[in-house]
Design an enzyme around this catalytic site. Structure first.
Site, short mmCIF file in Angstrom:
data_model
loop_
_atom_site.label_atom_id
_atom_site.label_comp_id
_atom_site.label_asym_id
_atom_site.label_seq_id
_atom_site.Cartn_x
_atom_site.Cartn_y
_atom_site.Cartn_z
N ASP A 71 0.63 -1.62 0.25
CA ASP A 71 -0.08 -0.49 0.06
C ASP A 71 0.30 1.17 0.41
OD1 ASP A 71 -3.14 1.79 0.77
OD2 ASP A 71 -1.54 1.75 1.89
N GLU A 116 1.63 -0.44 -5.13
CA GLU A 116 0.25 0.62 -5.25
C GLU A 116 1.95 2.20 -5.77
OE1 GLU A 116 -3.29 2.15 -3.23
OE2 GLU A 116 -1.50 2.57 -2.16
#
Length: 752
Positions: free
Chosen positions: A371, A410
């Site tokens: 993330d 990401e």
């Protein structure tokens, strides 16, 4: 005669009282149940706390009574000790002593019980009363509240770490080791996936055991996915602003324990049982040929900014765990969540890499999706932006364990220069949001031309064709947990997040969606039919594109969140999959189409190419490995790429796949033509003739709800066909001379 110190000369020296804490060892960090000196059974505790003045180990009995043991051994900034008789299941925490000087970033407060960053299990819920804060949360002058130390004991209000036994043997486990080009990722939430599943026993719903149940695994295998990407399963906490509104953090992007599987997803107990339950889930998925990828949140923690609670890292060494501003009282926030871990610091880098290795070697997982990965590659001067030569990437690249697992970035954060799509180095794949945006825009009629779409369909070579990277560096997706579901993408043009309690201000406004004429659910049969067709178009486009496709759990059966595009706090039917949708023939047909397309992809290497297509003629006949066609059946020219159009023909030649087998032999396959038409009216399209094809067989027609009626239709090369408005046709190239129907036969209903 008196001896030394007045004792009789021959009197025996009394034995010293044994210490309740033996010296133990500084390695490994965390609580490790083991044999100590002289074979004594107990647990070794080791905590990195570089700037601390003292550390107390706090043990809790079954009634919650606390016993404090000062750790007197300090080796290389690690406080450690061995406690005989402490067995698996025992609960513990730490109190760390040091200066309270928020203006310089020092926030030690021994009144606060701290969770061990290396705790492998956590028992208890994170609630956030005032006692859990290191500062006086309710101080009248809020602008200086974070500078006033709170002396109340937090131990009764916070979860504790749990000692876990190392007693597992993975010899019976077989990792699928699916190659990247063959991978199909299915993003799911452990709890939300099974909470409403009628065939999963009620006591197992929403748990690791529920995901391991044959009913859940069976859906995954029937669908044909090769990996599940689990939304965060590290122990996480709920934000105060959610708890005050009676909500919780459903998604879990608020980690506080990087070694502990989230206890709330365990059916078997929270005194270490969650560890074994997680491992059994991994084994069950592996046995079905499905890999396990974890969505991990190493960019920030649940402690938030200077006004957040003191749960773990802040109380251990705030200045070396977190990035601080030049005003050290404040936190640098590149995540939008209040704080950012200082990954350049050796202790933080070690925490992250130790955690990653633990989940691979001891918990059996096969990869990670990071993330806000750009926040992890910011160096000492974070304001200079992400650095692809950062210590984090360097450590991963040389680690013999981590460099062999699946690594997905990401590739952005919310700081300056944080958007890094296409920049991560070899070994890494990336979430490709440019794929998402181009495909959404094409099907809603918002692309000015098809230049960007051509790149996205063929593997995004403009982003990834460097450094020996392959098309599978691109993880293609149309939807993700963050944003509209597939059904909502074709049903809503505006977000509807009122249930989150934030005045509909949360969640993105850039949805690139189209509601097909009506906002939200409707009884209009024509609108409903169009929406289902659009869902089929988006799904078919995704699964025919070169790269690694990622599906979101429930999209294949029409899951809706009622237009909520940020359901992070909806731990209810909004955030759970409704399995009754499979009783609706329309949505059941969508699941069938998804399964069929995945079977096609699995059977044909040209649909999951390991190398980028060249687009150049491969033989004397001028046949290209990848070719693009206009509705007139001619190859696209440079001018055609810049011209407004809603139609694109993509030809993939199986004769000229740019790859070889293990022994060097060319890989060959059948050839395919995909016709994508996003226009609002039916279109005449000429199928390319020789050398591209003598004839074609129709495999998929998204204009049809039931795909069983599509296969078997044949058309000659050069035929003029009618393509229904907003639909995809997938043709298989036929090389033989089978009997064919008339060349001008129509493929769309009258009046279209």
């Amino acid at each position: 005669m008196a001896g030394v110190n007045g004792r009789p000369r021959h009197a025996p020296t009394p034995e010293p009282e044994p210490s309740p804490v033996w010296p133990g060892a500084p390695e490994p960090l965390g609580a490790r149940f083991k044999d100590g000196a002289d074979g004594a059974v107990g647990t070794n505790f080791a905590l990195w706390a570089g700037g601390a003045e003292a550390v107390d180990l706090c043990l809790f009995d079954e009634d919650g009574r606390e016993t404090r043991h000062p750790l007197t051994e300090l080796t290389h900034e690690v406080w450690h000790g061995f406690v005989p008789g402490v067995l698996p299941g025992h609960r513990y925490g730490y109190r760390v002593h040091g200066r309270w000087d928020p203006w310089t970033g020092a926030r030690w407060n021994p009144a606060k019980l701290l969770l061990d960053p290396y705790a492998r299990a956590v028992d208890g819920d994170f609630r956030l009363p005032a006692e859990v804060y290191g500062h006086v949360r309710d101080w009248p002058q809020q602008h200086v509240a974070d500078t006033v130390r709170d002396e109340r004991d937090s131990a009764p209000h916070v979860p504790k770490g749990v000692v876990v036994a190392d007693d597992d043997d993975w010899s019976d486990d077989r990792r699928p080791k699916t190659p990247w080009p063959d991978s199909v990722i299915y993003e799911l939430h452990v709890k939300g996936f099974t909470m409403r599943h009628p065939d999963v026993p009620e006591r197992l719903r929403g748990t690791y055991a529920g995901l391991a149940h044959p009913a859940a695994v069976g859906h995954l295998t029937r669908l044909g996915v090769t990996a599940v990407e689990l939304l965060p399963v590290h122990q996480f906490a709920h934000e105060d602003h959610l708890l005050r509104r009676g909500l919780t953090n459903h998604w879990g992007y608020n980690s506080i324990g990087y070694f502990a599987p989230h206890a709330g997803y365990a059916a078997s107990g929270t005194r270490g049982q969650q560890v074994g339950e997680f491992k059994r889930m991994v084994r069950a998925l592996h046995a079905a040929g499905i890999e396990v990828i974890l969505d991990v949140v190493y960019n920030h923690t649940a402690e938030s900014n200077e006004l957040g609670p003191t749960l773990s890292l802040r109380g251990i060494d705030n200045r070396r765990y977190y990035r601080l501003q030049s005003d050290s009282r404040r936190y640098a926030d590149y995540t939008g969540c209040g704080n950012t871990l200082h990954v350049v610091q050796p202790n933080v880098l070690r925490l992250i890499t130790d955690s990653l290795r633990y989940w691979v070697t001891e918990m059996g997982v096969d990869g990670f999706r990071f993330d806000l990965a750009a926040a992890l590659v910011r160096t000492m001067r974070a304001v200079d932006g992400p650095d692809m030569l950062s210590p984090f990437l360097a450590v991963i690249a040389q680690d013999p364990v981590l460099r062999r697992v699946k690594l997905i970035a990401e590739p952005w954060d919310v700081g300056s220069g944080g958007y890094q799509a296409g920049a991560f180095p070899p070994l890494w794949t990336e979430w490709n949001d440019r794929y998402r945006d181009a495909v959404r825009d094409f099907w809603r009629g918002a692309l000015p031309d098809v230049r960007d779409l051509g790149y996205r369909l063929s593997g995004s070579s403009d982003l990834y064709a460097w450094g020996g990277r392959r098309p599978y560096a691109s993880v293609n997706f149309v939807t993700a947990h963050d944003g509209f579901t597939l059904r909502d993408l074709v049903s809503y043009e505006r977000k509807h997040n009122e249930a989150n309690g934030e005045g509909n201000r949360d969640g993105t406004n850039d949805n690139r969606s189209w509601n097909c004429g009506v906002e939200g659910e409707t009884a209009d049969a024509r609108v409903t039919a169009l929406r289902r067709r659009q869902a089929r178009n988006l799904l078919t486009t995704l699964l025919l594109s070169t790269g690694v496709p990622m599906l979101v759990a429930g999209d294949e059966m029409g899951r809706t969140q009622g237009g909520n595009n940020n359901a992070y706090c909806q731990d209810n039917e909004t955030g759970w999959i409704d399995w009754s949708l499979l009783d609706d023939p329309g949505w059941r047909n969508l699941a069938g189409l998804c399964s069929r397309l995945l079977a096609l992809r699995r059977a044909h290497p040209v649909l999951r190419s390991r190398s980028f297509f060249s687009g150049r003629p491969q033989g004397a006949d001028g046949l290209r490995d990848l070719a693009w066609f206009t509705p007139g059946g001619t190859e696209m020219t440079e001018a055609d790429w810049y011209a407004p159009t809603a139609t694109l023909g993509m030809y993939l030649s199986g004769r000229d796949i740019p790859q070889r087998g293990r022994r060097g032999a060319p890989v060959t396959d059948e050839s395919f033509l995909a016709v994508l038409h996003a226009g609002p009216r039916a279109l005449r399209f000429i199928l390319p003739g020789p050398p591209w094809a003598e004839s074609y067989e129709l495999l998929v027609n998204t204009a049809l709800e039931d795909q069983h009626t599509a296969p078997g239709l044949r058309r000659e090369g050069g035929s003029r066909i009618s393509v229904r408005a907003r639909s995809v046709l997938l043709w298989r190239v036929v090389r033989g001379g089978d009997e064919l129907p008339s060349p001008d036969a129509d493929l769309c209903p009258k009046g279209e």
